[in-house]
Motif scaffolding. Structure first.
Motif, PDB file in Angstrom:
ATOM      1  N   ASP A  75       0.820  -1.207   0.000  1.00 36.14           N
ATOM      2  CA  ASP A  75       0.000   0.000   0.000  1.00 36.14           C
ATOM      3  C   ASP A  75       0.853   1.256   0.000  1.00 36.14           C
ATOM      4  N   ARG A  76       1.859   1.284   0.832  1.00 39.57           N
ATOM      5  CA  ARG A  76       2.699   2.483   0.943  1.00 39.57           C
ATOM      6  C   ARG A  76       3.436   2.774  -0.364  1.00 39.57           C
ATOM      7  N   GLY A  77       3.980   1.740  -0.978  1.00 37.88           N
ATOM      8  CA  GLY A  77       4.665   1.920  -2.258  1.00 37.88           C
ATOM      9  C   GLY A  77       3.712   2.346  -3.361  1.00 37.88           C
ATOM     10  N   ALA A  78       2.501   1.792  -3.346  1.00 34.42           N
ATOM     11  CA  ALA A  78       1.503   2.160  -4.344  1.00 34.42           C
ATOM     12  C   ALA A  78       1.073   3.612  -4.173  1.00 34.42           C
ATOM     13  N   ARG A  79       0.915   4.052  -2.934  1.00 35.66           N
ATOM     14  CA  ARG A  79       0.566   5.444  -2.668  1.00 35.66           C
ATOM     15  C   ARG A  79       1.661   6.383  -3.179  1.00 35.66           C
ATOM     16  N   LEU A  80       2.892   6.038  -2.897  1.00 39.33           N
ATOM     17  CA  LEU A  80       4.019   6.856  -3.337  1.00 39.33           C
ATOM     18  C   LEU A  80       4.071   6.937  -4.864  1.00 39.33           C
TER      19      LEU A  80
END
Length: 138
Positions: free
Chosen positions: A114-119
């Motif tokens: 999720d964090r990588g996708a948000r970034l």
């Protein structure tokens, strides 16, 4: 406005001030208050529609490429959280919300994070904003 209505409004304001710690400005006209209430409702409604629309667009496109995914998949709720958060940061442009939503789902599928996708989606959004600002006004 008669005295009874005025005293009722003052009592409500005092209750709200105690409850929320805010001071209310009383209006002389009930129409002014009604107009402001409707305006607030309209803004919330348009915000909700933008979020729902961007998520629906991205999710439907995602389902076109991934036929075995359930409508209740956790990625859908993650998408909604992302777009809602993005909207809360001040992004109002519906087209950009759609772009960010599609980019988020694509990167979530690739990275499973999720964090990588948000970034990655935020970077795609920044690139779109940059290219829009570089275009001359017509």
């Amino acid at each position: 406005m008669d005295v009874a209505d005025r005293s009722t409004d003052i009592a409500r304001a005092n209750t709200l001030r105690r409850s929320y710690g805010t001071a209310l400005q009383l209006r002389n006209s009930r129409n002014e208050t009604a107009r402001q209430s409707f305006s607030g409702f309209w803004e919330v409604s348009m915000t909700s529609q933008a979020i729902e629309g961007a998520c629906a667009f991205a999710w439907r496109n995602y389902l076109l490429f991934h036929s075995g995914i359930s409508e209740d998949d956790s990625r859908r709720s993650a998408l909604y959280r992302y777009v809602t958060n993005l909207r809360e940061t001040g992004e109002y442009d519906f087209d950009l919300l759609q772009i960010a939503a599609v980019a988020y789902l694509k990167k979530l599928d690739e990275l499973h994070d999720d964090r990588g996708a948000r970034l990655a989606a935020d970077q795609a959004l920044a690139e779109c904003l940059e290219s829009r600002s570089a275009q001359p006004d017509t």
